[in-house]
Design a protein around this motif. Structure first.
Motif, PDB file in Angstrom:
ATOM      1  N   ALA A  22      48.331  51.867  37.203  1.00 23.69           N
ATOM      2  CA  ALA A  22      48.053  50.425  37.135  1.00 23.69           C
ATOM      3  C   ALA A  22      48.657  49.700  38.338  1.00 23.69           C
ATOM      4  O   ALA A  22      48.011  48.836  38.939  1.00 23.69           O
ATOM      5  N   MET A  23      49.885  50.060  38.695  1.00 19.10           N
ATOM      6  CA  MET A  23      50.537  49.444  39.861  1.00 19.10           C
ATOM      7  C   MET A  23      49.762  49.771  41.134  1.00 19.10           C
ATOM      8  O   MET A  23      49.450  48.870  41.933  1.00 19.10           O
ATOM      9  N   LEU A  24      49.414  51.042  41.317  1.00 20.39           N
ATOM     10  CA  LEU A  24      48.677  51.451  42.506  1.00 20.39           C
ATOM     11  C   LEU A  24      47.314  50.763  42.561  1.00 20.39           C
ATOM     12  O   LEU A  24      46.914  50.237  43.602  1.00 20.39           O
ATOM     13  N   ARG A  25      46.614  50.726  41.451  1.00 19.22           N
ATOM     14  CA  ARG A  25      45.292  50.090  41.403  1.00 19.22           C
ATOM     15  C   ARG A  25      45.391  48.604  41.738  1.00 19.22           C
ATOM     16  O   ARG A  25      44.563  48.065  42.479  1.00 19.22           O
ATOM     17  N   GLY A  26      46.391  47.927  41.215  1.00 17.67           N
ATOM     18  CA  GLY A  26      46.579  46.512  41.522  1.00 17.67           C
ATOM     19  C   GLY A  26      46.802  46.273  43.007  1.00 17.67           C
ATOM     20  O   GLY A  26      46.239  45.341  43.591  1.00 17.67           O
ATOM     21  N   LEU A  27      47.596  47.136  43.636  1.00 18.61           N
ATOM     22  CA  LEU A  27      47.825  47.013  45.071  1.00 18.61           C
ATOM     23  C   LEU A  27      46.557  47.311  45.868  1.00 18.61           C
ATOM     24  O   LEU A  27      46.279  46.662  46.885  1.00 18.61           O
ATOM     25  N   GLU A  28      45.771  48.300  45.408  1.00 13.39           N
ATOM     26  CA  GLU A  28      44.509  48.604  46.083  1.00 13.39           C
ATOM     27  C   GLU A  28      43.535  47.423  46.000  1.00 13.39           C
ATOM     28  O   GLU A  28      42.885  47.081  46.991  1.00 13.39           O
ATOM     29  N   VAL A  29      43.457  46.795  44.845  1.00 14.75           N
ATOM     30  CA  VAL A  29      42.588  45.623  44.694  1.00 14.75           C
ATOM     31  C   VAL A  29      43.069  44.499  45.613  1.00 14.75           C
ATOM     32  O   VAL A  29      42.264  43.864  46.305  1.00 14.75           O
ATOM     33  N   ALA A  30      44.378  44.266  45.636  1.00 13.41           N
ATOM     34  CA  ALA A  30      44.932  43.226  46.508  1.00 13.41           C
ATOM     35  C   ALA A  30      44.586  43.495  47.969  1.00 13.41           C
ATOM     36  O   ALA A  30      44.177  42.584  48.692  1.00 13.41           O
ATOM     37  N   ALA A  31      44.714  44.743  48.397  1.00 12.15           N
ATOM     38  CA  ALA A  31      44.388  45.101  49.779  1.00 12.15           C
ATOM     39  C   ALA A  31      42.901  44.872  50.058  1.00 12.15           C
ATOM     40  O   ALA A  31      42.536  44.314  51.101  1.00 12.15           O
ATOM     41  N   ASN A  32      42.052  45.264  49.127  1.00 16.59           N
ATOM     42  CA  ASN A  32      40.606  45.080  49.307  1.00 16.59           C
ATOM     43  C   ASN A  32      40.204  43.610  49.338  1.00 16.59           C
ATOM     44  O   ASN A  32      39.207  43.247  49.965  1.00 16.59           O
ATOM     45  N   LEU A  33      40.979  42.754  48.673  1.00 13.13           N
ATOM     46  CA  LEU A  33      40.697  41.320  48.673  1.00 13.13           C
ATOM     47  C   LEU A  33      41.303  40.614  49.887  1.00 13.13           C
ATOM     48  O   LEU A  33      41.119  39.414  50.070  1.00 13.13           O
ATOM     49  N   GLY A  34      42.051  41.369  50.698  1.00 10.83           N
ATOM     50  CA  GLY A  34      42.621  40.801  51.916  1.00 10.83           C
ATOM     51  C   GLY A  34      44.015  40.220  51.766  1.00 10.83           C
ATOM     52  O   GLY A  34      44.542  39.636  52.701  1.00 10.83           O
ATOM     53  N   TYR A  35      44.638  40.379  50.603  1.00  7.53           N
ATOM     54  CA  TYR A  35      46.010  39.910  50.432  1.00  7.53           C
ATOM     55  C   TYR A  35      46.941  40.917  51.097  1.00  7.53           C
ATOM     56  O   TYR A  35      46.766  42.120  50.958  1.00  7.53           O
ATOM     57  N   ASN A  36      47.942  40.418  51.817  1.00  4.73           N
ATOM     58  CA  ASN A  36      48.869  41.351  52.441  1.00  4.73           C
ATOM     59  C   ASN A  36      50.326  40.959  52.291  1.00  4.73           C
ATOM     60  O   ASN A  36      51.199  41.672  52.728  1.00  4.73           O
ATOM     61  N   SER A  37      50.589  39.841  51.688  1.00  2.88           N
ATOM     62  CA  SER A  37      51.971  39.423  51.476  1.00  2.88           C
ATOM     63  C   SER A  37      52.042  38.644  50.169  1.00  2.88           C
ATOM     64  O   SER A  37      51.494  37.542  50.076  1.00  2.88           O
ATOM     65  N   PHE A  38      52.666  39.223  49.186  1.00  2.00           N
ATOM     66  CA  PHE A  38      52.753  38.590  47.872  1.00  2.00           C
ATOM     67  C   PHE A  38      53.865  39.229  47.063  1.00  2.00           C
ATOM     68  O   PHE A  38      54.406  40.268  47.432  1.00  2.00           O
ATOM     69  N   LEU A  39      54.199  38.611  45.975  1.00  2.00           N
ATOM     70  CA  LEU A  39      55.231  39.098  45.068  1.00  2.00           C
ATOM     71  C   LEU A  39      54.572  39.922  43.973  1.00  2.00           C
ATOM     72  O   LEU A  39      53.551  39.531  43.419  1.00  2.00           O
ATOM     73  N   VAL A  40      55.146  41.064  43.660  1.00  2.00           N
ATOM     74  CA  VAL A  40      54.636  41.932  42.604  1.00  2.00           C
ATOM     75  C   VAL A  40      55.570  41.831  41.401  1.00  2.00           C
ATOM     76  O   VAL A  40      56.786  41.991  41.544  1.00  2.00           O
ATOM     77  N   GLU A  41      55.006  41.535  40.235  1.00  2.00           N
ATOM     78  CA  GLU A  41      55.765  41.541  38.979  1.00  2.00           C
ATOM     79  C   GLU A  41      55.335  42.752  38.179  1.00  2.00           C
ATOM     80  O   GLU A  41      54.147  43.042  38.076  1.00  2.00           O
TER      81      GLU A  41
END
Length: 127
Positions: A22-41
């Motif tokens: 779930a953590m890895l998938r969330g980061l992959e989605v964020a990368a695909n959406l163009g997010y590169n700097s954010f806080l992870v909870e």
């Protein structure tokens, strides 16, 4: 909320593997959406420990944690916030909702209506 996602994993998966995926998938989605700097909870002590050390690198789900650490470094995730499970009702209820899906789904800047009250409650508690 930047996005929310539900993933459908086939087969029997133990909880640490599922949480790591779930953590890895969330980061992959964020990368695909163009997010590169954010806080992870995240509320899994095992995953938090695994991404902040090499403690679980040799576990059955170690390859997932190693991939997560690489992606976090590429995305410049400087911080992640461990939260109590009771303080992460959005994620908990999203996971409970996932059994209704036959394939993965991503809501961008949105969330499924079934978790709306939890999103509002957590947003109010952050103010």
């Amino acid at each position: 909320m930047l996005f929310s996602t539900v993933d459908v994993f086939q087969g029997v998966i133990d909880i640490p593997t599922e949480e790591g995926m779930a953590m890895l998938r969330g980061l992959e989605v964020a990368a695909n959406l163009g997010y590169n700097s954010f806080l992870v909870e995240f509320d899994s002590k095992t995953v938090i420990s695994g991404i902040s050390s090499d403690e679980y690198d040799d576990a059955t789900f170690g390859h997932i944690l190693r991939a997560t650490k690489v992606l976090m470094h590429e995305l410049v995730i400087g911080s992640y916030l461990p939260v109590r499970r009771s303080g992460n009702k959005v994620a908990h209820n999203l996971a409970r909702l996932s059994h209704k899906f036959v394939e993965s789904f991503v809501w961008v800047e949105d969330y499924p209506p079934e978790i709306g009250s939890f999103v509002v409650n957590e947003s109010v508690s952050l103010d």
